[in-house]
Design a protein around this motif. Structure first.
Motif, short mmCIF file in Angstrom:
data_model
loop_
_atom_site.label_atom_id
_atom_site.label_comp_id
_atom_site.label_asym_id
_atom_site.label_seq_id
_atom_site.Cartn_x
_atom_site.Cartn_y
_atom_site.Cartn_z
N TYR A 1 20.84 -55.21 -23.18
CA TYR A 1 19.88 -56.24 -23.51
C TYR A 1 20.54 -57.36 -23.98
O TYR A 1 20.31 -58.64 -23.73
CB TYR A 1 18.92 -55.81 -24.42
CG TYR A 1 17.69 -54.68 -23.79
CD1 TYR A 1 16.60 -55.48 -22.97
CD2 TYR A 1 17.91 -53.45 -23.91
CE1 TYR A 1 15.59 -54.55 -22.45
CE2 TYR A 1 16.84 -52.68 -23.27
CZ TYR A 1 15.97 -53.26 -22.58
OH TYR A 1 15.05 -52.24 -22.00
N TYR B 1 21.70 -59.46 -21.25
CA TYR B 1 20.85 -60.24 -20.65
C TYR B 1 20.30 -61.46 -21.34
O TYR B 1 20.31 -62.53 -20.91
CB TYR B 1 19.34 -59.33 -20.36
CG TYR B 1 19.55 -57.96 -19.66
CD1 TYR B 1 20.59 -58.08 -18.78
CD2 TYR B 1 18.75 -57.09 -20.12
CE1 TYR B 1 20.73 -56.72 -17.95
CE2 TYR B 1 18.70 -55.85 -19.23
CZ TYR B 1 19.77 -55.77 -18.18
OH TYR B 1 19.96 -54.52 -17.52
N SER C 1 13.58 -63.42 -18.06
CA SER C 1 14.23 -63.62 -19.33
C SER C 1 13.59 -64.94 -19.70
O SER C 1 13.78 -65.86 -18.85
CB SER C 1 15.58 -63.48 -19.28
OG SER C 1 16.14 -63.70 -20.57
#
Length: 125
Positions: A19, A22, A69
């Motif tokens: 994560y 990301y 995102s």
């Protein structure tokens, strides 16, 4: 973006460390959108570095999941604060909520960056 199989652990969910990738990729795309190059800023002696992160894991992502995102930015003193969410695309459930605080090192010393201030001025709340 889409989860790739090698990002998942034995439980079949995205490993928590991925994560961070990301989130960082989203911030770098945001820089490009603002007309800045992370590499070019480094060559000028200006490095935006993570000072602190607060992460809340909610609903796990799994292999082949598509996700969105998002970010918005505030400024607190010399810190740029990125409020970032990663949402699972098929149901818009929050997978991760993050608060990422960045500071600038100018020629190796903590300082202000007029370049970042200018680039972010229309986005800072």
């Amino acid at each position: 973006m889409e989860v790739r199989d090698y990002e998942c652990d034995i439980e079949g969910i995205v490993n928590n460390a991925n994560y961070l990738h990301y989130l960082e990729h989203t911030r770098h795309l945001f820089l490009k959108q603002c007309g800045l190059s992370f590499a070019e800023m480094h060559r000028k002696g200006i490095d935006a570095v993570v000072a602190r992160m607060t992460l809340q894991y909610k609903v796990p992502l799994r292999c082949d999941d598509e996700f969105i995102s998002r970010l918005h930015i505030t400024k607190e003193g010399i810190r740029y604060v990125f409020h970032q969410d990663i949402l699972r695309a098929d149901d818009n459930k929050i997978s991760l909520r993050a608060k990422v605080e960045l500071v600038c090192l100018v020629n190796g010393k903590l300082g202000q960056s007029p370049e970042y201030d200018e680039a972010f001025k229309e986005y800072i709340e």
